[in-house]
Design a protein around this motif. Sequence first.
Motif, PDB file in Angstrom:
ATOM      1  N   GLY A 179       0.833  -1.198   0.000  1.00 54.51           N
ATOM      2  CA  GLY A 179       0.000   0.000   0.000  1.00 54.51           C
ATOM      3  C   GLY A 179       0.869   1.250   0.000  1.00 54.51           C
ATOM      4  O   GLY A 179       1.946   1.279   0.619  1.00 54.51           O
ATOM      5  N   LEU A 180       0.428   2.266  -0.688  1.00 54.54           N
ATOM      6  CA  LEU A 180       1.235   3.483  -0.830  1.00 54.54           C
ATOM      7  C   LEU A 180       1.577   4.105   0.526  1.00 54.54           C
ATOM      8  O   LEU A 180       2.722   4.495   0.759  1.00 54.54           O
ATOM      9  CB  LEU A 180       0.505   4.500  -1.719  1.00 54.54           C
ATOM     10  N   GLN A 181       0.600   4.180   1.409  1.00 48.58           N
ATOM     11  CA  GLN A 181       0.864   4.772   2.731  1.00 48.58           C
ATOM     12  C   GLN A 181       1.889   3.952   3.503  1.00 48.58           C
ATOM     13  O   GLN A 181       2.780   4.498   4.148  1.00 48.58           O
ATOM     14  CB  GLN A 181      -0.433   4.892   3.534  1.00 48.58           C
ATOM     15  N   SER A 182       1.775   2.657   3.425  1.00 48.54           N
ATOM     16  CA  SER A 182       2.714   1.777   4.118  1.00 48.54           C
ATOM     17  C   SER A 182       4.120   1.905   3.531  1.00 48.54           C
ATOM     18  O   SER A 182       5.105   1.931   4.266  1.00 48.54           O
ATOM     19  CB  SER A 182       2.232   0.332   4.033  1.00 48.54           C
ATOM     20  N   LEU A 183       4.205   1.960   2.221  1.00 51.30           N
ATOM     21  CA  LEU A 183       5.508   2.109   1.567  1.00 51.30           C
ATOM     22  C   LEU A 183       6.204   3.395   2.013  1.00 51.30           C
ATOM     23  O   LEU A 183       7.388   3.387   2.352  1.00 51.30           O
ATOM     24  CB  LEU A 183       5.343   2.128   0.044  1.00 51.30           C
ATOM     25  N   VAL A 184       5.448   4.477   2.021  1.00 56.22           N
ATOM     26  CA  VAL A 184       6.013   5.766   2.415  1.00 56.22           C
ATOM     27  C   VAL A 184       6.406   5.746   3.891  1.00 56.22           C
ATOM     28  O   VAL A 184       7.476   6.234   4.270  1.00 56.22           O
ATOM     29  CB  VAL A 184       5.030   6.924   2.119  1.00 56.22           C
ATOM     30  N   SER A 189      11.146  -2.065  -3.643  1.00 55.36           N
ATOM     31  CA  SER A 189      10.498  -2.712  -2.503  1.00 55.36           C
ATOM     32  C   SER A 189       9.288  -3.522  -2.950  1.00 55.36           C
ATOM     33  O   SER A 189       9.124  -4.680  -2.556  1.00 55.36           O
ATOM     34  CB  SER A 189      10.084  -1.656  -1.473  1.00 55.36           C
ATOM     35  N   ILE A 190       8.448  -2.928  -3.776  1.00 57.14           N
ATOM     36  CA  ILE A 190       7.258  -3.636  -4.277  1.00 57.14           C
ATOM     37  C   ILE A 190       7.671  -4.858  -5.095  1.00 57.14           C
ATOM     38  O   ILE A 190       7.149  -5.957  -4.883  1.00 57.14           O
ATOM     39  CB  ILE A 190       6.370  -2.701  -5.130  1.00 57.14           C
ATOM     40  N   LYS A 191       8.609  -4.675  -5.997  1.00 60.97           N
ATOM     41  CA  LYS A 191       9.022  -5.777  -6.868  1.00 60.97           C
ATOM     42  C   LYS A 191       9.650  -6.915  -6.067  1.00 60.97           C
ATOM     43  O   LYS A 191       9.338  -8.083  -6.309  1.00 60.97           O
ATOM     44  CB  LYS A 191      10.014  -5.283  -7.925  1.00 60.97           C
ATOM     45  N   SER A 192      10.512  -6.589  -5.137  1.00 56.72           N
ATOM     46  CA  SER A 192      11.185  -7.665  -4.393  1.00 56.72           C
ATOM     47  C   SER A 192      10.208  -8.416  -3.486  1.00 56.72           C
ATOM     48  O   SER A 192      10.285  -9.643  -3.371  1.00 56.72           O
ATOM     49  CB  SER A 192      12.373  -7.130  -3.605  1.00 56.72           C
ATOM     50  N   LYS A 204       0.311  -4.869  -7.453  1.00 52.54           N
ATOM     51  CA  LYS A 204       1.732  -4.554  -7.698  1.00 52.54           C
ATOM     52  C   LYS A 204       1.870  -3.624  -8.895  1.00 52.54           C
ATOM     53  O   LYS A 204       2.504  -2.567  -8.810  1.00 52.54           O
ATOM     54  CB  LYS A 204       2.519  -5.837  -7.945  1.00 52.54           C
ATOM     55  N   ASP A 205       1.264  -4.010 -10.016  1.00 49.62           N
ATOM     56  CA  ASP A 205       1.385  -3.220 -11.247  1.00 49.62           C
ATOM     57  C   ASP A 205       0.811  -1.817 -11.089  1.00 49.62           C
ATOM     58  O   ASP A 205       1.416  -0.832 -11.526  1.00 49.62           O
ATOM     59  CB  ASP A 205       0.696  -3.935 -12.407  1.00 49.62           C
ATOM     60  N   GLN A 206      -0.355  -1.709 -10.445  1.00 56.76           N
ATOM     61  CA  GLN A 206      -0.979  -0.401 -10.291  1.00 56.76           C
ATOM     62  C   GLN A 206      -0.142   0.511  -9.404  1.00 56.76           C
ATOM     63  O   GLN A 206       0.046   1.682  -9.727  1.00 56.76           O
ATOM     64  CB  GLN A 206      -2.387  -0.518  -9.708  1.00 56.76           C
ATOM     65  N   ASN A 207       0.364  -0.019  -8.291  1.00 57.66           N
ATOM     66  CA  ASN A 207       1.131   0.841  -7.401  1.00 57.66           C
ATOM     67  C   ASN A 207       2.460   1.277  -8.019  1.00 57.66           C
ATOM     68  O   ASN A 207       2.900   2.404  -7.806  1.00 57.66           O
ATOM     69  CB  ASN A 207       1.320   0.188  -6.037  1.00 57.66           C
ATOM     70  N   ILE A 208       3.066   0.413  -8.804  1.00 57.61           N
ATOM     71  CA  ILE A 208       4.279   0.821  -9.531  1.00 57.61           C
ATOM     72  C   ILE A 208       3.922   1.918 -10.538  1.00 57.61           C
ATOM     73  O   ILE A 208       4.631   2.920 -10.655  1.00 57.61           O
ATOM     74  CB  ILE A 208       4.944  -0.398 -10.218  1.00 57.61           C
ATOM     75  N   TYR A 209       2.825   1.749 -11.235  1.00 52.92           N
ATOM     76  CA  TYR A 209       2.373   2.747 -12.208  1.00 52.92           C
ATOM     77  C   TYR A 209       2.099   4.090 -11.515  1.00 52.92           C
ATOM     78  O   TYR A 209       2.524   5.140 -11.998  1.00 52.92           O
ATOM     79  CB  TYR A 209       1.115   2.240 -12.918  1.00 52.92           C
ATOM     80  N   ILE A 210       1.401   4.040 -10.399  1.00 51.71           N
ATOM     81  CA  ILE A 210       1.070   5.284  -9.671  1.00 51.71           C
ATOM     82  C   ILE A 210       2.344   5.992  -9.212  1.00 51.71           C
ATOM     83  O   ILE A 210       2.485   7.212  -9.368  1.00 51.71           O
ATOM     84  CB  ILE A 210       0.139   4.988  -8.477  1.00 51.71           C
TER      85      ILE A 210
END
Length: 173
Positions: free
Chosen positions: A66-71, A91-94, A118-124
């Motif tokens: 999730g974007l918030q979690s990643l940040v 991070s998302i890919k691994s 995965k794909d959508q969050n990388i795109y965003i």
Amino acid sequence: MNSFQDYFQLIMSVGILLILGTIILLFIEIRKLKDKIQEKIELNDESKRLKLQALERLTLFAERAGLQSLVARAEIDGKGAASLHYTLINSIKSEFEYNTSQQLYVNPEIWNAVTRLKDQNIYIINQLAAPLPPQATAMDLSKRLLEYSMQENAELNHIVLDALRFEAGKIIN
């Protein structure tokens, strides 16, 4: 007459032995069948356990992707936006690659939802990082990501988490 009685007793004895033999064979077959059923139950329990473990790991991935979690997990101090961009994508890919074996244990729709997350969050992340100037800081990118994630239905991970919970509920019940 005596030989008739002897003959009759012999036939009765053989008949009783045949009946007893048949009963013993039936008991043996029933026991084999019972053992097979027990094996299938144990296999089914193991299968359920593996499916639930897979859903558990994919739930963790969905949370962490999730974007918030990643940040929130990212090291921001003193970094540039490009560095944070690379870190988030990596991070998302691994984490996704770490969980790819779980697709064996979940239905294809669940796996497709996880892949789309995965794909959508990388795109965003790519879309929000692209317009930033080269001198932008990690704080600038993280601010854009958090603002985006605050929009209604912006985070696909919530939908994926609901699907994972639903799937787990089907297995448990």
